[in-house]
Design a protein around this motif. Structure first.
Motif, PDB file in Angstrom:
ATOM      1  N   LEU A  54       8.375  -6.672  19.461  1.00  0.00           N
ATOM      2  CA  LEU A  54       7.896  -6.056  18.236  1.00  0.00           C
ATOM      3  C   LEU A  54       6.457  -6.466  17.939  1.00  0.00           C
ATOM      4  N   ALA A  55       6.125  -7.730  18.206  1.00  0.00           N
ATOM      5  CA  ALA A  55       4.755  -8.188  17.939  1.00  0.00           C
ATOM      6  C   ALA A  55       3.753  -7.397  18.758  1.00  0.00           C
ATOM      7  N   SER A  56       4.055  -7.199  20.036  1.00  0.00           N
ATOM      8  CA  SER A  56       3.113  -6.485  20.896  1.00  0.00           C
ATOM      9  C   SER A  56       3.015  -5.016  20.529  1.00  0.00           C
ATOM     10  N   LEU A  57       4.145  -4.385  20.263  1.00  0.00           N
ATOM     11  CA  LEU A  57       4.125  -2.956  19.988  1.00  0.00           C
ATOM     12  C   LEU A  57       3.606  -2.635  18.595  1.00  0.00           C
ATOM     13  N   LEU A  58       3.704  -3.587  17.673  1.00  0.00           N
ATOM     14  CA  LEU A  58       3.201  -3.355  16.323  1.00  0.00           C
ATOM     15  C   LEU A  58       1.718  -3.663  16.185  1.00  0.00           C
ATOM     16  N   GLU A  59       1.076  -4.102  17.282  1.00  0.00           N
ATOM     17  CA  GLU A  59      -0.368  -4.298  17.226  1.00  0.00           C
ATOM     18  C   GLU A  59      -1.062  -2.981  16.872  1.00  0.00           C
ATOM     19  N   GLY A  60      -0.497  -1.864  17.353  1.00  0.00           N
ATOM     20  CA  GLY A  60      -1.132  -0.579  17.104  1.00  0.00           C
ATOM     21  C   GLY A  60      -1.099  -0.167  15.657  1.00  0.00           C
ATOM     22  N   PRO A  61       0.091  -0.077  15.034  1.00  0.00           N
ATOM     23  CA  PRO A  61       0.132   0.399  13.660  1.00  0.00           C
ATOM     24  C   PRO A  61      -0.144  -0.663  12.612  1.00  0.00           C
ATOM     25  N   ARG A  62      -0.850  -1.725  12.968  1.00  0.00           N
ATOM     26  CA  ARG A  62      -1.207  -2.728  11.963  1.00  0.00           C
ATOM     27  C   ARG A  62      -2.053  -2.077  10.879  1.00  0.00           C
ATOM     28  N   ALA A  63      -1.685  -2.338   9.635  1.00  0.00           N
ATOM     29  CA  ALA A  63      -2.366  -1.680   8.518  1.00  0.00           C
ATOM     30  C   ALA A  63      -3.812  -2.155   8.410  1.00  0.00           C
ATOM     31  N   ARG A  64      -4.710  -1.192   8.351  1.00  0.00           N
ATOM     32  CA  ARG A  64      -6.136  -1.462   8.114  1.00  0.00           C
ATOM     33  C   ARG A  64      -6.608  -0.426   7.099  1.00  0.00           C
ATOM     34  N   GLY A  65      -6.684  -0.830   5.866  1.00  0.00           N
ATOM     35  CA  GLY A  65      -7.046   0.128   4.828  1.00  0.00           C
ATOM     36  C   GLY A  65      -5.966   1.175   4.612  1.00  0.00           C
ATOM     37  N   ALA A  66      -4.708   0.759   4.710  1.00  0.00           N
ATOM     38  CA  ALA A  66      -3.602   1.699   4.523  1.00  0.00           C
ATOM     39  C   ALA A  66      -3.588   2.214   3.085  1.00  0.00           C
ATOM     40  N   PHE A  67      -2.979   3.375   2.913  1.00  0.00           N
ATOM     41  CA  PHE A  67      -2.882   3.993   1.595  1.00  0.00           C
ATOM     42  C   PHE A  67      -1.575   3.542   0.953  1.00  0.00           C
ATOM     43  N   VAL A  68      -1.660   2.782  -0.135  1.00  0.00           N
ATOM     44  CA  VAL A  68      -0.479   2.302  -0.856  1.00  0.00           C
ATOM     45  C   VAL A  68      -0.542   2.840  -2.282  1.00  0.00           C
ATOM     46  N   VAL A  69       0.557   3.464  -2.739  1.00  0.00           N
ATOM     47  CA  VAL A  69       0.560   4.051  -4.075  1.00  0.00           C
ATOM     48  C   VAL A  69       1.953   3.919  -4.680  1.00  0.00           C
ATOM     49  N   CYS A  70       1.976   3.796  -6.000  1.00  0.00           N
ATOM     50  CA  CYS A  70       3.226   3.749  -6.756  1.00  0.00           C
ATOM     51  C   CYS A  70       3.374   5.079  -7.502  1.00  0.00           C
ATOM     52  N   SER A  71       4.471   5.790  -7.236  1.00  0.00           N
ATOM     53  CA  SER A  71       4.711   7.090  -7.862  1.00  0.00           C
ATOM     54  C   SER A  71       5.741   6.954  -8.972  1.00  0.00           C
ATOM     55  N   LEU A  72       5.454   7.554 -10.117  1.00  0.00           N
ATOM     56  CA  LEU A  72       6.340   7.512 -11.286  1.00  0.00           C
ATOM     57  C   LEU A  72       6.646   8.942 -11.692  1.00  0.00           C
ATOM     58  N   LEU A  73       7.911   9.327 -11.552  1.00  0.00           N
ATOM     59  CA  LEU A  73       8.256  10.740 -11.661  1.00  0.00           C
ATOM     60  C   LEU A  73       9.524  10.957 -12.481  1.00  0.00           C
ATOM     61  N   ASP A  74       9.516  12.019 -13.282  1.00  0.00           N
ATOM     62  CA  ASP A  74      10.693  12.441 -14.029  1.00  0.00           C
ATOM     63  C   ASP A  74      11.187  13.762 -13.438  1.00  0.00           C
ATOM     64  N   PRO A  75      12.505  13.929 -13.293  1.00  0.00           N
ATOM     65  CA  PRO A  75      13.021  15.178 -12.735  1.00  0.00           C
ATOM     66  C   PRO A  75      12.774  16.357 -13.693  1.00  0.00           C
ATOM     67  N   PRO A  76      12.669  17.562 -13.098  1.00  0.00           N
ATOM     68  CA  PRO A  76      12.729  17.837 -11.659  1.00  0.00           C
ATOM     69  C   PRO A  76      11.366  17.597 -10.999  1.00  0.00           C
ATOM     70  N   TRP A  77      11.372  17.028  -9.809  1.00  0.00           N
ATOM     71  CA  TRP A  77      10.136  16.830  -9.066  1.00  0.00           C
ATOM     72  C   TRP A  77      10.413  16.978  -7.568  1.00  0.00           C
ATOM     73  N   SER A  78       9.405  17.407  -6.841  1.00  0.00           N
ATOM     74  CA  SER A  78       9.542  17.577  -5.400  1.00  0.00           C
ATOM     75  C   SER A  78       8.156  17.532  -4.759  1.00  0.00           C
ATOM     76  N   LEU A  79       7.990  16.646  -3.785  1.00  0.00           N
ATOM     77  CA  LEU A  79       6.715  16.456  -3.095  1.00  0.00           C
ATOM     78  C   LEU A  79       6.852  16.923  -1.647  1.00  0.00           C
ATOM     79  N   ARG A  80       6.001  17.823  -1.261  1.00  0.00           N
ATOM     80  CA  ARG A  80       5.968  18.294   0.122  1.00  0.00           C
ATOM     81  C   ARG A  80       4.934  17.461   0.879  1.00  0.00           C
ATOM     82  N   ILE A  81       5.387  16.631   1.830  1.00  0.00           N
ATOM     83  CA  ILE A  81       4.506  15.706   2.544  1.00  0.00           C
ATOM     84  C   ILE A  81       4.083  16.343   3.862  1.00  0.00           C
ATOM     85  N   GLN A  82       2.810  16.689   3.963  1.00  0.00           N
ATOM     86  CA  GLN A  82       2.272  17.282   5.188  1.00  0.00           C
ATOM     87  C   GLN A  82       0.943  16.616   5.533  1.00  0.00           C
ATOM     88  N   ASP A  83       0.945  15.285   5.416  1.00  0.00           N
ATOM     89  CA  ASP A  83      -0.289  14.529   5.621  1.00  0.00           C
ATOM     90  C   ASP A  83      -0.557  14.170   7.078  1.00  0.00           C
TER      91      ASP A  83
END
Length: 324
Positions: A4-33
């Protein structure tokens, strides 16, 4: 260096996007990033992940319910939907670069801001989730990503949730070096979750090969010393078995012969070094076990479909783009 250490060298976070979402229903997010890897955790309330249908895996389109404390890992770039209920129609689109719009293309980034790394429809929303998005994944990580299903879902209690709580606590803080703190915490959450998932699910053959006393030692020798002039005979001598015995056991457990594994490892390392350092192609060639830049270039283009120079300048290798 373990698997795992060797294979996770690639996806090591560097300036990753971290966000906290606060939502009341009804809600729906289409993720196409088109992100290669996303970690999504539910802090409060519930959510559903609704994958897009994959013709090769019809069963993968089944919606998955997430409750507080659960975590999901999405292996991109296939789009998917996160919603309060499977039947809720998408209202918000998440594009590459985490640009947020309505279905009609109206920008929502500012309209939905609720504070530092917080956005959504209601600051007291019934659902609170923290999302960490890896914007890129290195070539070395492709072996890991190919081993994962489109979605990994772990329930609270199936993994150590303490790091998840830390990530949720830190996500909305605005302290010095907060980005670096979030990168490291996101990595810890990912590693903790994948370690638990591999322990409780059918892992690929090469994952178990690292625990074999002979093949595991051979794998580590190849990964630690890619520049060495390895042969099957030399590798067999280093681990203390005959050439034929090592070749047979290595192929049985890893799924490919030792030198084929080494070639792929060298080229994946070269791909990451080309984009992660300013070293010359000649220097990188020698670092990963090729005698010259010409030799590396020929092998690199055969394997990835682009030259090392083009890869360094942002061309997408055909093999990497097909990982999803």
């Amino acid at each position: 260096m373990d698997v795992l250490a060797s294979l996770l060298e690639g996806p090591r976070a560097r300036g990753a996007f971290v966000v906290c979402s606060l939502l009341d229903p009804p809600w729906s997010l289409r993720i196409q990033d088109e992100s290669p890897l996303t970690v999504l955790s539910i802090v409060r309330g519930t959510a559903w992940i609704i994958p897009d249908a994959d013709p090769k895996r019809p069963e993968s389109a089944a919606p998955r319910r997430l409750e507080a404390g659960d975590i999901a890992i999405s292996r991109g770039p296939r789009p998917y939907t996160v919603a309060d209920a499977p039947e809720t129609t998408p209202q918000i689109l998440i594009h590459p670069g985490q640009v947020t719009t309505t279905l009609d293309g109206e920008l929502l980034c500012e309209a939905l801001t609720l504070g530092v790394r917080q956005w959504g429809t209601d600051p007291d929303g019934a659902t609170m989730m923290v999302t960490g998005t890896y914007e890129s994944a290195g070539a070395v990580s492709q072996r890991l990503l190919r081993a994962l299903p489109p979605f990994v879902v772990l329930r609270r209690g199936e993994f150590d949730g303490r790091v998840l709580d830390l990530l949720a606590d830190e996500a909305t803080r605005d302290e010095p070096a907060q980005g670096a703190v979030l990168d490291r915490l996101l990595d810890l959450v990912l590693i903790t979750a994948l370690r638990a998932w591999f322990a409780g699910n059918e892992a690929p053959a090469w994952y178990h090969a690292y625990s074999d006393p002979l093949v595991g030692k051979a794998l580590r020798l190849l990964q630690h010393n890619p520049a060495h002039g390895w042969t099957v005979a030399g590798l067999a001598e280093a681990v203390g078995v005959s050439r034929a015995a090592l070749a047979r056991r290595f192929t049985d457990l890893v799924g490919e012969p030792p030198m084929a594994f080494l070639t792929e490892w060298r080229l994946e390392l070269a791909a990451d070094l080309l984009q992660g350092s300013e070293a010359t192609i000649e220097a990188i060639a020698r670092q990963v076990g090729y005698g010259s830049a010409f030799a590396l270039s020929a092998a690199f283009k055969r394997h990835f479909g682009v030259s090392p120079r083009d890869h360094r300048h942002g061309a997408t290798p055909a093999e990497l783009s097909s990982a999803g």
